[in-house]
Design an enzyme around this catalytic site. Sequence first.
Site, mmCIF file in Angstrom:
data_model
loop_
_atom_site.group_PDB
_atom_site.id
_atom_site.type_symbol
_atom_site.label_atom_id
_atom_site.label_comp_id
_atom_site.label_asym_id
_atom_site.label_seq_id
_atom_site.Cartn_x
_atom_site.Cartn_y
_atom_site.Cartn_z
ATOM 1 C CE LYS A 194 -5.338 -1.288 2.479
ATOM 2 N NZ LYS A 194 -4.046 -1.987 2.446
ATOM 3 C CE LYS A 239 1.596 2.461 4.344
ATOM 4 N NZ LYS A 239 2.013 1.241 3.616
ATOM 5 C CB THR A 257 -0.920 0.020 1.227
ATOM 6 O OG1 THR A 257 -1.765 -1.134 1.195
ATOM 7 C CG2 THR A 257 -1.795 1.267 1.233
#
Length: 295
Positions: A166, A241, A91
């Site tokens: 995502k 993150k 990701t």
Amino acid sequence: MKIGFIGLGNMGAPMARNLAHAGHSVTGFDVNFDKARACQDSLAVANTATDAATSQDVVITMLPNGTALHQVAVEIVPVMMSSSCFIDCSTVDIQTTKRVAEMIVAAGLYGLDAPVSGGVSGATTGTLTFMVGGAANTLELLMPLFDIMGGRVIHCGDVAAGQAAKICNNMILGATMIATCESFALADQLGLDRQRLFDVVSTSSGSSWSMNTYCPVPDVGPQSPADNDYLPGFSAAMMFKDLALAHDAASMTNTNTRLCMLAFQIYQQFASKPEYAEQDFSAILNEIKNTSLKA
């Protein structure tokens, strides 16, 4: 197939093992040699990323951030076989995904960005959801591998569409987990039994994955990290993150995402505390309760 798997952490290791157990020839690499050696029961272990990528039909990466992905891509793309495929399951930010895709095309390779949802348990059981960006015919060719690692595969569109999906998904997840934890904190203060709150919300308009599947309090709902002292299925640092990626994407596109900004700030503060950073992201309940008691 002959598969190189780079990144054998909490997610990558079980994904690589599942491919090996299904009969594929898997060679893995991780910069943490202890993590790599722990996988020797199931797959071959290379000394370098280049060794893991050489002469493979497919190379899969599962890396912590865009910087690591770009560095690995610079290293392995030149040694990958012509017409082989590079699948990135990390990701990372949209810009890095597009830069790596340009490198892949220039080298005559096929590529997919395929970040995942489902956590360590999903990686272990082979029930991950893959959000895939790239050519549909490339995805069709590689579906047998995705079927081993995941329970659901969604083709989201062209290059970087998987990353976009995502980022948007985890923006929702971060915000709903905070709201779920705040509801439990308020229920505690009001004297409402936690199980009763779960019974109501999980079957009413407030239901969400954060409540129904990943309940942030122990002994309520299905098993979750809350029942294991908040050992991470998905750490607070990783949630921070991902919210940072969403915040950056919103800034890049000039999109008004006020709730994402607030969730980003809350997890930034939470993950900055060493005692919380490596706990599961649902442990933010304890910070919320502690803050409430001090107010």
